[in-house]
Motif scaffolding. Structure first.
Motif, mmCIF file in Angstrom:
data_model
loop_
_atom_site.group_PDB
_atom_site.id
_atom_site.type_symbol
_atom_site.label_atom_id
_atom_site.label_comp_id
_atom_site.label_asym_id
_atom_site.label_seq_id
_atom_site.Cartn_x
_atom_site.Cartn_y
_atom_site.Cartn_z
ATOM 1 N N ALA A 168 -6.887 2.988 1.401
ATOM 2 C CA ALA A 168 -5.609 2.271 1.391
ATOM 3 C C ALA A 168 -5.069 2.305 -0.032
ATOM 4 C CB ALA A 168 -5.806 0.837 1.856
ATOM 5 N N MET A 169 -3.738 2.431 -0.164
ATOM 6 C CA MET A 169 -3.114 2.492 -1.489
ATOM 7 C C MET A 169 -1.820 1.680 -1.487
ATOM 8 S SD MET A 169 -3.658 6.526 -2.379
ATOM 9 C CE MET A 169 -3.039 7.074 -0.801
ATOM 10 N N CYS A 170 -1.498 1.120 -2.636
ATOM 11 C CA CYS A 170 -0.308 0.280 -2.733
ATOM 12 C C CYS A 170 0.258 0.349 -4.149
ATOM 13 C CB CYS A 170 -0.690 -1.161 -2.394
ATOM 14 S SG CYS A 170 0.684 -2.317 -2.368
ATOM 15 N N VAL A 171 1.578 0.484 -4.233
ATOM 16 C CA VAL A 171 2.275 0.382 -5.511
ATOM 17 C C VAL A 171 3.348 -0.686 -5.354
ATOM 18 C CG1 VAL A 171 3.659 1.542 -7.269
ATOM 19 C CG2 VAL A 171 1.903 2.833 -6.027
ATOM 20 N N HIS A 172 3.072 -1.857 -5.908
ATOM 21 C CA HIS A 172 4.080 -2.912 -5.960
ATOM 22 C C HIS A 172 5.077 -2.542 -7.056
ATOM 23 C CE1 HIS A 172 1.740 -5.556 -3.381
ATOM 24 N NE2 HIS A 172 0.680 -5.390 -4.162
ATOM 25 N N PRO A 173 6.332 -2.958 -6.931
ATOM 26 C CA PRO A 173 7.318 -2.645 -7.979
ATOM 27 C C PRO A 173 6.814 -3.089 -9.356
ATOM 28 C CG PRO A 173 8.412 -3.582 -6.067
ATOM 29 C CD PRO A 173 6.931 -3.725 -5.822
#
Length: 149
Positions: free
Chosen positions: A42-47
């Motif tokens: 799983a991967m995530c880039v929050h602003p």
């Protein structure tokens, strides 16, 4: 949990993702995100954040955001959904209203463009990658809006 076509399932899951953020429901958020599998964490880039990799790191970030957000509301525009086999992508503009981070009561608004990639697994569709980028507003944009009104 399937309700019909893959497109409809994805759109409902995407809305559930935003509902979980708005309600601060970490349990629901945990249900939405995929399990890590070899070669596909799983991967995530929050602003404004660096890339987060791995389900535990991603869910920890959401827990932190939810614990420190007193109010948030999303109005999604320009939503486009594409399904190709066992992968789906939803792109949209997140028009965000949140409690102002000041001593005075009030609200702050912002805009983020987002891409969410979902994968179909044995447990159904799950969120694999979320990437949000802030849309910067310049003073010129504000002046143009005032002249239009």
């Amino acid at each position: 949990m399937p309700t019909g076509t893959p497109m409809k399932d994805i759109e409902e899951l995407n809305q559930a993702f935003y509902n979980a953020i708005e309600s601060g429901d970490l349990d629901k958020m945990s249900e939405i995100w995929t399990e890590d599998v070899p070669g596909r964490p799983a991967m995530c880039v929050h602003p404004g954040w660096p890339m987060l990799t791995g389900r535990s790191e991603v869910l920890r970030s959401w827990a932190l955001i939810m614990a420190n957000t007193t109010y948030i509301q999303f109005v999604l525009t320009d939503v486009q959904t594409t399904v190709i086999g066992d992968v789906a992508v939803v792109t949209c503009a997140e028009n965000i209203l949140t409690a102002a981070d000041t001593d005075e009561p009030g609200f702050a608004a912002g805009r983020v463009v987002a891409s969410s990639t979902y994968v179909r697994s044995g447990t159904g569709w799950r969120l694999w990658l979320y990437h949000g980028s802030p849309v910067l507003q310049s003073d010129d944009d504000d002046d143009e809006e005032e002249q239009e009104h």
